[in-house]
Design an enzyme around this catalytic site. Sequence first.
Site, PDB file in Angstrom:
ATOM      1  N   CYS A 155      27.643 -22.677  36.610  1.00  0.00           N
ATOM      2  CA  CYS A 155      27.960 -21.256  36.776  1.00  0.00           C
ATOM      3  C   CYS A 155      29.082 -20.769  35.860  1.00  0.00           C
ATOM      4  O   CYS A 155      29.631 -19.704  36.080  1.00  0.00           O
ATOM      5  CB  CYS A 155      28.346 -20.991  38.231  1.00  0.00           C
ATOM      6  SG  CYS A 155      29.680 -22.066  38.834  1.00  0.00           S
ATOM      7  N   GLN A 156      29.396 -21.530  34.811  1.00  0.00           N
ATOM      8  CA  GLN A 156      30.545 -21.138  33.989  1.00  0.00           C
ATOM      9  C   GLN A 156      30.401 -19.740  33.405  1.00  0.00           C
ATOM     10  O   GLN A 156      31.360 -18.976  33.330  1.00  0.00           O
ATOM     11  CB  GLN A 156      30.740 -22.145  32.836  1.00  0.00           C
ATOM     12  CG  GLN A 156      31.210 -23.509  33.281  1.00  0.00           C
ATOM     13  CD  GLN A 156      30.050 -24.441  33.619  1.00  0.00           C
ATOM     14  OE1 GLN A 156      28.914 -23.997  33.813  1.00  0.00           O
ATOM     15  NE2 GLN A 156      30.335 -25.719  33.692  1.00  0.00           N
TER      16      GLN A 156
END
Length: 354
Positions: free
Chosen positions: A89-90
């Site tokens: 989810c960066q």
Amino acid sequence: MTVPKVIKHKAIDFFCGAGGMTNGFRKAGIDVIAGIDFDPECKKTYETNNIGSQFILADIKKLSFSEFTQRTKVKRNDANLIFIGCSPCQYWSKIATDKKKSEESKNLLNDFMRFVDYYNPGTVVIENVPGILTKKQESPLNDFFIFLDSKGFRYDKRIINAAHYGVPQSRKRFLLIATRVAPTVKLPAPLIGNLPVVADFIGPDKGFPVLAAGAVDSSINLHATAALSETNLLRIRMTPADGGTRMVYVDDKHLAIPSQFEKKTTFSDTYGRMRWNKPAPTITTKFVSLSNGRFGHPEQDRALSLREGAALQTFDASYQFHGTALRSIARQIGNAVPPLLAKQIAMTIIDQLS
């Protein structure tokens, strides 16, 4: 004679990492056939702690259906099959990251959707940072909703806080449960009662001996901390116990971070201490670093140890993490879905599908 328990439900954990979601689902009684991830450093951690669930080292962008079927033995249109997709989810995180570096993770939901489309499992679970929902113009999530509608899935979705599910952190996440085999679907109901707090999980009375910065306590698996520079040691020593912040030295040219000197309204959590009687902040991949959030121990002059971070993520004390360095293990811990939250998701699915 005891009749063996028949496990009706089975799951595949895409983007499984160190196995937090797998571990929670297994505790609920779901047979997690396999976890898939392209990070080789997660393999030993996953397999050591989840015996019977195979780790498939693969990039799902390149993984063929034929290889997937051969490795997992799953069948298409299986009503009892659950696909879990907790993609990296960066890109969608509110935490400052190198967006070019994380660009590859932007549309992993589309790759997961390809597998959902082909295998048509009975249930689908998505867990990700809130940004994947709130950044609507960029996010592939709206297309995923349209896809679920077209496949006849019913779903419930919202932003939840893991603190409301027994996890001692303020950890907000987007959660979706979708099913095509049950008449209704609901996310887990928040637990009733006081929120869990840091003191419930770490501290000397919870089996964590006092530890200095840069030290390792061999009596506790991975009770190890990052070393601190002399300046950072001075900073944490000046920071009041139980919730103190950098504001105590914000006007000190020698101790204040140059970019934060005399600035009292921004980044107030960096270099701060956790509070005993409140949930921790979100345990990120950099929780062993004072400069990356409120990760200072409530009273000891250091950041959290690896095992303390794992405890706040609700991993069992027996859960073993393997990696090449302290920070690589911290990354595995911080990226994981808290097993306690995962277990409640799994139990909700079992209840609704029974």
